[in-house]
Design a protein around this motif. Structure first.
Motif, mmCIF file in Angstrom:
data_model
loop_
_atom_site.group_PDB
_atom_site.id
_atom_site.type_symbol
_atom_site.label_atom_id
_atom_site.label_comp_id
_atom_site.label_asym_id
_atom_site.label_seq_id
_atom_site.Cartn_x
_atom_site.Cartn_y
_atom_site.Cartn_z
ATOM 1 N N UNK A 1 -19.690 -65.041 7.886
ATOM 2 C CA UNK A 1 -21.136 -65.225 8.059
ATOM 3 C C UNK A 1 -21.818 -64.042 8.757
ATOM 4 N N UNK A 2 -21.036 -63.075 9.220
ATOM 5 C CA UNK A 2 -21.611 -61.964 9.993
ATOM 6 C C UNK A 2 -22.678 -61.178 9.243
ATOM 7 N N UNK A 3 -22.467 -60.813 7.966
ATOM 8 C CA UNK A 3 -23.531 -60.060 7.262
ATOM 9 C C UNK A 3 -24.869 -60.791 7.258
ATOM 10 N N UNK A 4 -24.845 -62.092 7.004
ATOM 11 C CA UNK A 4 -26.091 -62.862 7.019
ATOM 12 C C UNK A 4 -26.670 -62.943 8.413
ATOM 13 N N UNK A 5 -25.816 -63.037 9.419
ATOM 14 C CA UNK A 5 -26.286 -63.109 10.804
ATOM 15 C C UNK A 5 -26.970 -61.813 11.218
ATOM 16 N N UNK A 6 -26.437 -60.692 10.744
ATOM 17 C CA UNK A 6 -27.029 -59.391 11.073
ATOM 18 C C UNK A 6 -28.408 -59.249 10.429
ATOM 19 N N UNK A 7 -28.551 -59.791 9.226
ATOM 20 C CA UNK A 7 -29.852 -59.715 8.536
ATOM 21 C C UNK A 7 -30.897 -60.609 9.189
ATOM 22 N N UNK A 8 -30.460 -61.656 9.886
ATOM 23 C CA UNK A 8 -31.393 -62.580 10.541
ATOM 24 C C UNK A 8 -30.990 -62.758 12.013
ATOM 25 N N UNK A 9 -31.139 -61.701 12.804
ATOM 26 C CA UNK A 9 -30.721 -61.779 14.214
ATOM 27 C C UNK A 9 -31.640 -62.694 15.022
ATOM 28 N N UNK A 10 -31.086 -63.446 15.956
ATOM 29 C CA UNK A 10 -31.916 -64.337 16.782
ATOM 30 C C UNK A 10 -32.566 -63.577 17.928
ATOM 31 N N UNK A 11 -33.682 -64.062 18.379
ATOM 32 C CA UNK A 11 -34.340 -63.502 19.564
ATOM 33 C C UNK A 11 -34.007 -64.416 20.743
ATOM 34 N N UNK A 12 -33.113 -63.942 21.606
ATOM 35 C CA UNK A 12 -32.619 -64.767 22.699
ATOM 36 C C UNK A 12 -33.191 -64.310 24.028
ATOM 37 N N UNK A 13 -33.340 -65.245 24.935
ATOM 38 C CA UNK A 13 -33.750 -64.964 26.299
ATOM 39 C C UNK A 13 -32.620 -65.349 27.251
ATOM 40 N N UNK A 14 -32.769 -65.003 28.499
ATOM 41 C CA UNK A 14 -31.734 -65.350 29.477
ATOM 42 C C UNK A 14 -31.559 -66.859 29.587
ATOM 43 N N UNK A 15 -32.634 -67.592 29.370
ATOM 44 C CA UNK A 15 -32.570 -69.049 29.457
ATOM 45 C C UNK A 15 -31.707 -69.637 28.341
ATOM 46 N N UNK A 16 -31.586 -68.906 27.219
ATOM 47 C CA UNK A 16 -30.797 -69.401 26.089
ATOM 48 C C UNK A 16 -29.291 -69.225 26.303
ATOM 49 N N UNK A 17 -28.908 -68.270 27.128
ATOM 50 C CA UNK A 17 -27.485 -67.965 27.290
ATOM 51 C C UNK A 17 -26.681 -69.159 27.797
ATOM 52 N N UNK A 18 -27.120 -69.865 28.852
ATOM 53 C CA UNK A 18 -26.345 -71.036 29.287
ATOM 54 C C UNK A 18 -26.202 -72.093 28.208
ATOM 55 N N UNK A 19 -27.222 -72.230 27.350
ATOM 56 C CA UNK A 19 -27.139 -73.206 26.264
ATOM 57 C C UNK A 19 -26.021 -72.837 25.298
ATOM 58 N N UNK A 20 -25.975 -71.573 24.909
ATOM 59 C CA UNK A 20 -24.943 -71.132 23.985
ATOM 60 C C UNK A 20 -23.548 -71.269 24.600
ATOM 61 N N UNK A 21 -23.429 -70.899 25.847
ATOM 62 C CA UNK A 21 -22.134 -70.978 26.524
ATOM 63 C C UNK A 21 -21.670 -72.425 26.619
ATOM 64 N N UNK A 22 -22.591 -73.327 26.963
ATOM 65 C CA UNK A 22 -22.241 -74.739 27.105
ATOM 66 C C UNK A 22 -21.858 -75.378 25.780
#
Length: 290
Positions: free
Chosen positions: A202-223
């Motif tokens: 899925x990496x090629x598609x992910x690179x074409x549509x990169x997410x805009x993340x903030x510091x507040x999003x990092x704990x969500x992804x980690x959890x």
């Protein structure tokens, strides 16, 4: 309780919470980017398990035959396709609408096992297939239009994505059973192989549509990634012990958890009807497992 069943139940609980988190926390992130980020974080969470298993390095050195490598790759590919289809389904439709449809995976697992691995179908299992199929009709039904479910099956994009996802997951589940039992790949090796393999696909598609993340999003992804690591480990352990036709129905009871969370916390429409359909689906796949 059989250890395999215990792991399958724990996996169902973990995946149910994970499904709800996707809709609740990451609705604005592209499916490919979301998968790559969560899987990458999950691999990091899983590193201690890999390190603690001294036999993993021996398995890596020994390697596997070319045909077995092909089975592993195909299994990973089926899971990647199935997951993308499911994410597209929940992106377009209600969580409590598409989840029961996409989680009737055992309806497809059992016929595949019969054709390829010699699994025997009992009358109770046939009844389970019928009940689960009726559940698909009920979950598509919208009050006021009796033919609505039939129309939705053929014309609703979320329903089509969900059904295709179930079929691909079925192929992946049977492949997982072969990889873990017939080929004998250890759990600590299969989990990162699956997570990394899906991420690379899925990496090629992910690179074409990169997410805009903030510091507040990092704990969500980690959890949520920790939930992914736990869910994948318990699922893999269950499939390493049980037949796919037994493990798959139990793991897919995650549909009930996701539907309850979606109806109670997100207020999705026709909750009672779809909860009833989810219960029917669980009853159907339970009968299949008997």
């Amino acid at each position: 309780m059989d250890p395999g069943i215990s792991f399958a139940v724990l996996a169902a609980v973990a995946w149910g919470g994970y499904i709800f988190s996707l809709k609740r926390l990451f609705s604005d992130v592209s499916p490919a980017a979301l998968t790559v980020l969560l899987n990458s974080c999950a691999v990091v969470w899983y590193v201690p398990v890999v390190v603690s298993r001294t036999d993993v390095s021996r398995e890596l050195v020994a390697g596997i035959e070319p045909v077995e490598s092909g089975i592993v790759a195909l299994t990973v590919l089926m899971h990647a396709i199935a997951f993308m289809l499911f994410l597209w389904a929940i992106d377009d439709g209600d969580l409590s609408y598409v989840t029961p449809i996409s989680k009737i995976v055992p309806v497809f697992v059992l016929p595949v096992e019969v054709l390829l691995l010699g699994q025997v179908l009992t009358r109770i299992q046939v009844l389970g297939v019928v009940v689960a199929t009726v559940a698909v009709y009920v979950v598509n039904y919208e009050p006021g239009n009796l033919l609505g479910p039939i129309v939705n099956v053929y014309h609703s994009r979320p329903a089509q994505f969900a059904l295709l996802s179930a079929m691909c997951y079925a192929a992946g589940d049977v492949g997982k059973r072969v990889v873990l039992q017939e080929i004998g790949m250890p759990t600590a090796l299969w989990v990162p192989t699956l997570l990394v393999g899906i991420s690379l696909i899925l990496l090629p598609s992910a690179v074409r549509h990169p997410p805009s993340l903030t510091r507040r999003d990092i704990p969500r992804f980690v959890g949520v990634a920790a939930i992914v690591a736990l869910a994948e480990h318990t699922t893999t352990t269950a499939f390493a012990i049980l037949p796919a036709s037994i493990a798959s129905p139990i793991v897919n009871t995650q549909a009930v958890i996701a539907v309850v969370l979606g109806g109670v916390l997100l207020g999705e429409r026709y909750f009672r009807l779809r909860l009833f359909a989810a219960v029917m689906a669980v009853l159907g796949v339970t009968l299949i497992a008997l």
